[in-house]
Design a protein around this motif. Structure first.
Motif, PDB file in Angstrom:
ATOM      1  N   THR A  18       0.832  -1.213   0.000  1.00  0.00           N
ATOM      2  CA  THR A  18       0.000   0.000   0.000  1.00  0.00           C
ATOM      3  C   THR A  18       0.859   1.252   0.000  1.00  0.00           C
ATOM      4  O   THR A  18       0.596   2.210  -0.743  1.00  0.00           O
ATOM      5  CB  THR A  18      -0.936  -0.010   1.216  1.00  0.00           C
ATOM      6  N   GLU A  19       1.903   1.243   0.841  1.00  0.00           N
ATOM      7  CA  GLU A  19       2.794   2.403   0.866  1.00  0.00           C
ATOM      8  C   GLU A  19       3.509   2.566  -0.471  1.00  0.00           C
ATOM      9  O   GLU A  19       3.654   3.694  -0.974  1.00  0.00           O
ATOM     10  CB  GLU A  19       3.824   2.245   1.986  1.00  0.00           C
ATOM     11  N   LEU A  20       3.951   1.457  -1.062  1.00  0.00           N
ATOM     12  CA  LEU A  20       4.619   1.531  -2.360  1.00  0.00           C
ATOM     13  C   LEU A  20       3.683   2.099  -3.424  1.00  0.00           C
ATOM     14  O   LEU A  20       4.079   2.936  -4.246  1.00  0.00           O
ATOM     15  CB  LEU A  20       5.109   0.141  -2.763  1.00  0.00           C
ATOM     16  N   ARG A  21       2.416   1.660  -3.405  1.00  0.00           N
ATOM     17  CA  ARG A  21       1.441   2.182  -4.371  1.00  0.00           C
ATOM     18  C   ARG A  21       1.246   3.688  -4.197  1.00  0.00           C
ATOM     19  O   ARG A  21       1.205   4.436  -5.182  1.00  0.00           O
ATOM     20  CB  ARG A  21       0.119   1.453  -4.171  1.00  0.00           C
ATOM     21  N   ASN A  22       1.141   4.128  -2.958  1.00  0.00           N
ATOM     22  CA  ASN A  22       0.922   5.556  -2.719  1.00  0.00           C
ATOM     23  C   ASN A  22       2.116   6.388  -3.157  1.00  0.00           C
ATOM     24  O   ASN A  22       1.962   7.464  -3.743  1.00  0.00           O
ATOM     25  CB  ASN A  22       0.628   5.792  -1.231  1.00  0.00           C
ATOM     26  N   ARG A  23       3.296   5.900  -2.897  1.00  0.00           N
ATOM     27  CA  ARG A  23       4.487   6.671  -3.264  1.00  0.00           C
ATOM     28  C   ARG A  23       4.696   6.680  -4.778  1.00  0.00           C
ATOM     29  O   ARG A  23       5.142   7.676  -5.339  1.00  0.00           O
ATOM     30  CB  ARG A  23       5.718   6.124  -2.543  1.00  0.00           C
ATOM     31  N   ILE A  24       4.377   5.571  -5.450  1.00  0.00           N
ATOM     32  CA  ILE A  24       4.454   5.553  -6.920  1.00  0.00           C
ATOM     33  C   ILE A  24       3.436   6.519  -7.506  1.00  0.00           C
ATOM     34  O   ILE A  24       3.727   7.243  -8.477  1.00  0.00           O
ATOM     35  CB  ILE A  24       4.241   4.126  -7.446  1.00  0.00           C
ATOM     36  N   ALA A  25       2.251   6.578  -6.922  1.00  0.00           N
ATOM     37  CA  ALA A  25       1.232   7.505  -7.414  1.00  0.00           C
ATOM     38  C   ALA A  25       1.691   8.955  -7.240  1.00  0.00           C
ATOM     39  O   ALA A  25       1.513   9.788  -8.144  1.00  0.00           O
ATOM     40  CB  ALA A  25      -0.083   7.269  -6.662  1.00  0.00           C
ATOM     41  N   LYS A  26       2.301   9.271  -6.096  1.00  0.00           N
ATOM     42  CA  LYS A  26       2.804  10.619  -5.881  1.00  0.00           C
ATOM     43  C   LYS A  26       3.942  10.949  -6.857  1.00  0.00           C
ATOM     44  O   LYS A  26       4.031  12.068  -7.371  1.00  0.00           O
ATOM     45  CB  LYS A  26       3.284  10.777  -4.443  1.00  0.00           C
ATOM     46  N   ALA A  27       4.808   9.970  -7.104  1.00  0.00           N
ATOM     47  CA  ALA A  27       5.915  10.201  -8.036  1.00  0.00           C
ATOM     48  C   ALA A  27       5.398  10.428  -9.452  1.00  0.00           C
ATOM     49  O   ALA A  27       5.887  11.308 -10.167  1.00  0.00           O
ATOM     50  CB  ALA A  27       6.878   9.016  -7.998  1.00  0.00           C
ATOM     51  N   LEU A  28       4.387   9.643  -9.858  1.00  0.00           N
ATOM     52  CA  LEU A  28       3.818   9.829 -11.200  1.00  0.00           C
ATOM     53  C   LEU A  28       3.094  11.164 -11.314  1.00  0.00           C
ATOM     54  O   LEU A  28       3.123  11.811 -12.376  1.00  0.00           O
ATOM     55  CB  LEU A  28       2.861   8.677 -11.515  1.00  0.00           C
ATOM     56  N   LEU A  29       2.445  11.586 -10.235  1.00  0.00           N
ATOM     57  CA  LEU A  29       1.796  12.896 -10.246  1.00  0.00           C
ATOM     58  C   LEU A  29       2.825  14.006 -10.417  1.00  0.00           C
ATOM     59  O   LEU A  29       2.626  14.947 -11.204  1.00  0.00           O
ATOM     60  CB  LEU A  29       0.999  13.094  -8.959  1.00  0.00           C
ATOM     61  N   ALA A  30       3.958  13.882  -9.692  1.00  0.00           N
ATOM     62  CA  ALA A  30       5.028  14.877  -9.840  1.00  0.00           C
ATOM     63  C   ALA A  30       5.610  14.849 -11.246  1.00  0.00           C
ATOM     64  O   ALA A  30       5.905  15.900 -11.833  1.00  0.00           O
ATOM     65  CB  ALA A  30       6.122  14.621  -8.802  1.00  0.00           C
ATOM     66  N   LEU A  31       5.763  13.648 -11.801  1.00  0.00           N
ATOM     67  CA  LEU A  31       6.272  13.536 -13.167  1.00  0.00           C
ATOM     68  C   LEU A  31       5.305  14.163 -14.164  1.00  0.00           C
ATOM     69  O   LEU A  31       5.723  14.834 -15.120  1.00  0.00           O
ATOM     70  CB  LEU A  31       6.510  12.063 -13.511  1.00  0.00           C
ATOM     71  N   GLY A  32       3.988  13.976 -13.958  1.00  0.00           N
ATOM     72  CA  GLY A  32       3.012  14.586 -14.845  1.00  0.00           C
ATOM     73  C   GLY A  32       3.039  16.104 -14.778  1.00  0.00           C
ATOM     74  O   GLY A  32       3.001  16.782 -15.818  1.00  0.00           O
ATOM     75  N   LEU A  33       3.135  16.661 -13.572  1.00  0.00           N
ATOM     76  CA  LEU A  33       3.220  18.116 -13.436  1.00  0.00           C
ATOM     77  C   LEU A  33       4.522  18.642 -14.054  1.00  0.00           C
ATOM     78  O   LEU A  33       4.528  19.701 -14.696  1.00  0.00           O
ATOM     79  CB  LEU A  33       3.136  18.502 -11.958  1.00  0.00           C
ATOM     80  N   GLY A  34       5.616  17.890 -13.859  1.00  0.00           N
ATOM     81  CA  GLY A  34       6.876  18.305 -14.472  1.00  0.00           C
ATOM     82  C   GLY A  34       6.807  18.249 -15.987  1.00  0.00           C
ATOM     83  O   GLY A  34       7.381  19.108 -16.675  1.00  0.00           O
ATOM     84  N   THR A  35       6.097  17.241 -16.532  1.00  0.00           N
ATOM     85  CA  THR A  35       5.946  17.152 -17.984  1.00  0.00           C
ATOM     86  C   THR A  35       5.153  18.333 -18.533  1.00  0.00           C
ATOM     87  O   THR A  35       5.476  18.882 -19.596  1.00  0.00           O
ATOM     88  CB  THR A  35       5.261  15.829 -18.354  1.00  0.00           C
ATOM     89  N   ILE A  36       4.110  18.739 -17.811  1.00  0.00           N
ATOM     90  CA  ILE A  36       3.340  19.914 -18.233  1.00  0.00           C
ATOM     91  C   ILE A  36       4.226  21.156 -18.235  1.00  0.00           C
ATOM     92  O   ILE A  36       4.195  21.977 -19.168  1.00  0.00           O
ATOM     93  CB  ILE A  36       2.125  20.102 -17.317  1.00  0.00           C
ATOM     94  N   ALA A  37       5.061  21.284 -17.168  1.00  0.00           N
ATOM     95  CA  ALA A  37       5.974  22.422 -17.114  1.00  0.00           C
ATOM     96  C   ALA A  37       6.983  22.369 -18.256  1.00  0.00           C
ATOM     97  O   ALA A  37       7.294  23.395 -18.886  1.00  0.00           O
ATOM     98  CB  ALA A  37       6.695  22.442 -15.766  1.00  0.00           C
ATOM     99  N   GLY A  38       7.496  21.184 -18.567  1.00  0.00           N
ATOM    100  CA  GLY A  38       8.431  21.055 -19.692  1.00  0.00           C
ATOM    101  C   GLY A  38       7.771  21.318 -21.024  1.00  0.00           C
ATOM    102  O   GLY A  38       8.391  21.897 -21.934  1.00  0.00           O
ATOM    103  N   PHE A  39       6.485  20.914 -21.151  1.00  0.00           N
ATOM    104  CA  PHE A  39       5.742  21.166 -22.386  1.00  0.00           C
ATOM    105  C   PHE A  39       5.564  22.671 -22.609  1.00  0.00           C
ATOM    106  O   PHE A  39       5.681  23.168 -23.739  1.00  0.00           O
ATOM    107  CB  PHE A  39       4.384  20.475 -22.300  1.00  0.00           C
TER     108      PHE A  39
END
Length: 291
Positions: free
Chosen positions: A8-29
């Motif tokens: 459960t903790e691994l799932r939550n941290r992966i979700a947070k990391a993917l959310l950060a990656l998505g926001l970073g991708t928007i910023a890079g776009f």
């Protein structure tokens, strides 16, 4: 924690990391049109005008298909987003691993992450600095009558692959240090293989560099040779400290009737103080002296 709690903790941290990656991708776009594309195309645009085909006075890269521009922007935005969001998703990885580490292991992990990040950044900066000379050499070999008009996907893919190749290559000496710290690779083995390491480093640089020109190859190989030599010296210090620590642990673990592993030479014996009882035992009695 139970296995389910860990998952459960691994799932939550992966979700947070993917959310950060998505926001970073928007910023890079969004950053793509506000300096990022200019930064990546600057080495090509700085080349002499006779090497570039120009329809006007501006330096332009070409896209040959309808969806090429969109896919290119998404690709560059994703890579830029991974770099921009790296502090956050690396922190999520660190927070998941940290509870299972001891204090000294945490210290080594922090040092390793800091050193690997610095070496990757150093390699990427060096690749960007040498990119201009590599392009000038490669494009100049075609002759004075040939001008190049590079496509944006090919050129930007080439630039990114060069940055990643340099960055990852500079991590190899750090891996040698890590193997030495865990006891897999000794200083004696590294020192004995020094010439082979340097030779294979040059061969590795010749195959890994996308340009494969002598200038870029040496720009990668020479710093790697220096870093490998530094890794060998670090391994020498680590092995010396490890040997001293093992000797002390062995000495403290001896029983009363076992000999000490410490080397006591003649000088140590001669300078050692003699117990008073030994002097009295060796001194002959007065009656014996009278005889």
């Amino acid at each position: 924690m139970t296995l389910v709690a860990h998952l459960t903790e691994l799932r939550n941290r992966i979700a947070k990391a993917l959310l950060a990656l998505g926001l970073g991708t928007i910023a890079g776009f969004l950053w793509y049109d506000h300096g990022l594309l200019t930064f990546l195309s600057e080495p090509y645009c700085s080349l002499p005008a006779e090497l570039r085909f120009q329809g006007d006075d501006n330096c332009r890269l070409v896209v040959l298909d309808v969806f090429g521009g969109v896919l290119l922007r998404l690709k560059i935005g994703l890579i830029a987003g991974a770099v921009l969001s790296s502090p956050f998703w690396l922190w999520q990885l660190w927070a998941f691993i940290t509870p299972g580490l001891k204090r000294n292991e945490k210290r080594y992990a922090v040092t390793f992450v800091a050193a690997s990040t610095s070496l990757f950044a150093l390699g990427a900066v060096l690749a960007y600095v040498t990119l201009y000379k590599g392009l000038e050499l490669l494009l100049g070999l075609a002759g004075d009558e040939v001008a190049f008009q590079l496509t944006a996907p090919d050129y930007l893919g080439f630039v990114i692959s060069l940055l990643i190749a340099f960055g990852l290559s500079f991590e190899l000496p750090l891996i040698a240090v890590a193997l030495n710290l865990v006891g897999v690779l000794s200083h004696a083995a590294l020192s004995k293989s020094r010439r082979w390491i340097f030779f294979l480093t040059i061969v590795f640089a010749a195959f890994v560099t996308p340009t494969q020109d002598p200038f870029t190859m040496l720009a990668m190989a020479l710093p790697m040779v220096v870093l490998f030599e530094l890794a060998i010296q670090v391994a020498r210090v680590v092995d010396r400290r490890r040997a001293k620590r093992d000797a002390l642990e062995h000495f403290h673990g001896l029983s009363d009737d076992e000999a000490s592993p410490l080397d006591a030479g003649p000088s140590a014996v001669d300078t050692a103080p003699t117990p008073p009882g030994a002097l009295l035992a060796e001194d002959p009695a007065p009656a014996d002296r009278a005889r």
